[in-house]
Scaffold this active site. Structure first.
Site, PDB file in Angstrom:
ATOM      1  CE  LYS A 193      -4.238  -1.924   1.908  1.00  0.00           C
ATOM      2  NZ  LYS A 193      -5.134  -2.015   3.061  1.00  0.00           N
ATOM      3  CE  LYS A 233      -9.453 -11.132   0.158  1.00  0.00           C
ATOM      4  NZ  LYS A 233      -9.042 -11.223   1.567  1.00  0.00           N
ATOM      5  CE  LYS A 255     -15.673  -4.626   3.829  1.00  0.00           C
ATOM      6  NZ  LYS A 255     -14.615  -4.952   4.796  1.00  0.00           N
TER       7      LYS A 255
HETATM    8  P1  AMP Z   1     -12.391  -7.118   5.362  1.00  0.00           P
HETATM    9  O1  AMP Z   1     -13.221  -7.026   4.106  1.00  0.00           O
HETATM   10  O2  AMP Z   1     -10.934  -6.998   5.078  1.00  0.00           O
HETATM   11  O3  AMP Z   1     -12.871  -6.244   6.455  1.00  0.00           O
HETATM   12  O4  AMP Z   1     -12.551  -8.630   5.862  1.00  0.00           O
HETATM   13  C1  AMP Z   1     -13.588  -9.056   6.719  1.00  0.00           C
HETATM   14  C2  AMP Z   1     -13.616 -10.565   6.702  1.00  0.00           C
HETATM   15  O5  AMP Z   1     -14.046 -11.034   5.416  1.00  0.00           O
HETATM   16  C3  AMP Z   1     -12.247 -11.214   6.955  1.00  0.00           C
HETATM   17  O6  AMP Z   1     -12.471 -12.346   7.793  1.00  0.00           O
HETATM   18  C4  AMP Z   1     -11.800 -11.645   5.576  1.00  0.00           C
HETATM   19  O7  AMP Z   1     -10.945 -12.785   5.599  1.00  0.00           O
HETATM   20  C5  AMP Z   1     -13.119 -11.989   4.887  1.00  0.00           C
HETATM   21  N1  AMP Z   1     -13.027 -11.765   3.425  1.00  0.00           N
HETATM   22  C6  AMP Z   1     -12.782 -10.585   2.811  1.00  0.00           C
HETATM   23  N2  AMP Z   1     -12.789 -10.736   1.458  1.00  0.00           N
HETATM   24  C7  AMP Z   1     -13.044 -12.053   1.216  1.00  0.00           C
HETATM   25  C8  AMP Z   1     -13.185 -12.838   0.018  1.00  0.00           C
HETATM   26  N3  AMP Z   1     -13.081 -12.306  -1.199  1.00  0.00           N
HETATM   27  N4  AMP Z   1     -13.449 -14.167   0.139  1.00  0.00           N
HETATM   28  C9  AMP Z   1     -13.575 -14.724   1.376  1.00  0.00           C
HETATM   29  N5  AMP Z   1     -13.452 -14.047   2.541  1.00  0.00           N
HETATM   30  C10 AMP Z   1     -13.205 -12.729   2.477  1.00  0.00           C
END
Ligand code: AMP
Length: 317
Positions: free
Chosen positions: A110, A191, A194
């Site tokens: 980043k 992946k 967001k």
């Molecule tokens: P975050 O979006 O980084 O706040 O992640 C919140 C939770 O969602 C974490 O436990 C991540 O591992 C899970 N997560 C985020 N993106 C994915 C994805 N594309 N596939 C599966 N799990 C995800």
């Protein structure tokens, strides 16, 4: 076993969050003591808009409830409402090396993108260590991308305990079996996330049904024409199969069109009730706030006790 999961309100929750983190966490409510927090402090490591952060924090909490988080069993709170997170953050910074933080892959990636870098981007994994340690967590579900941060939390906790006496419970990272990793539908090498860059192939949990269907029908596949799991040779088709299975469908298709239609139907079946419950809950934001406030009250005694132990151990007043 106390399990801790955080969701960053850096954007709107998507299908990857639902299948990879929210549903496994909701399923584990039966057997585990779960703490779930909206990681609003972590959403400030990059350029952010205060009004949007406030809105996304409430939306994230509302969607967690809409998806089935039961606040009588799972404690839901906002990270910034528990000052013990910040207090422990500083104490842990004094037990972490600059080099250790600067080595983190996410920081390197980043910060290499150019533009101003907030100091909090560097110290983010130390705050994450504080998030985990302050609640005496036993288990933290982690995907590959957070593994390095969890290892840092464990290293710092062990070092602190050795240097200043037993203070923290050292948690383990768990990757519940069979948890889906959802890829971006327009770019199955990335992946689903967001970040703004992933907007095209992302399915937001609150996207209108027509948009969800369009995104799935346009999903990038390949020219091999075979419906089978092959993450390396056929990442797009494999991703569609992963989503279908995680949504409770099964696949026996010969054409990509039929597969996509089945995925679109299964995803819509999964999202429709969540969307409806979200619409109901969103009418009463005061109720969602009261759930967050009750969650904070529930975690405060343990969090404050951990900070007290850590302060005493390092010799501050
Ligand atoms: P975050 O979006 O980084 O706040 O992640 C919140 C939770 O969602 C974490 O436990 C991540 O591992 C899970 N997560 C985020 N993106 C994915 C994805 N594309 N596939 C599966 N799990 C995800």
């Amino acid at each position: 076993m106390k399990r801790l999961t955080g969701f960053q309100p850096t954007g709107r929750l998507h299908l990857g969050n639902l299948l990879g983190a929210m549903l496994p966490m909701i399923a584990a409510q039966e057997t585990n003591e779960s703490l779930v927090f909206v990681a609003d402090l972590h959403a400030m490591t990059m350029d952010h808009d205060p009004a949007r952060l406030r809105e996304l924090t409430l939306e994230t909490a509302t969607l967690l409830l809409a998806a089935g988080l039961d606040p009588s069993r799972t404690t839901l709170f906002a990270q910034s409402s528990v000052p013990a997170h910040y207090e422990l953050h500083y104490l842990l910074e004094c037990a972490t090396g600059y080099g250790e933080a600067a080595r983190m892959i996410q920081f390197k990636e980043k910060s290499a993108r150019g533009g101003p870098v907030r100091l909090s981007l560097l110290t983010y994994p130390v705050l994450m260590a504080a998030d985990i340690l302050v609640h005496d967590s036993d288990e933290v579900p982690v995907g590959d991308d957070q593994n390095q941060h969890l290892e840092l939390a464990r290293t710092v906790a062990e070092r602190f305990n050795k240097r200043y006496g037993p203070t923290f419970r050292v948690p383990v990272g768990v990757l519940p079996a069979g948890v889906a990793r959802v890829m971006n539908l327009a770019d199955p090498a990335a992946k689903m996330s967001k970040s703004a860059a992933g907007d095209v192939g992302r399915i937001g949990l609150l996207d209108p049904p027509a948009k969800v269907r369009k995104t799935i029908m346009r999903a990038v596949t390949d020219t091999l024409g075979e419906v089978r799991r092959d993450p390396v040779g056929q990442p797009g088709v494999t991703n569609l199969l992963t989503i279908l299975e995680a949504c409770g469908g099964s696949a026996d298709f010969t054409s990509y069109g039929a597969l996509k239609t089945a995925v679109a139907d299964a995803v819509e079946e999964m999202l429709a009730p969540i969307r409806a419950r979200h619409a109901e809950l969103a009418k009463d934001p005061g109720h969602v706030r009261s759930v967050l406030d009750a969650g904070r009250e529930r975690v405060l005694p343990t969090a404050e006790a951990t900070v007290r132990r850590a302060k005493e151990a390092v010799g501050v007043y």
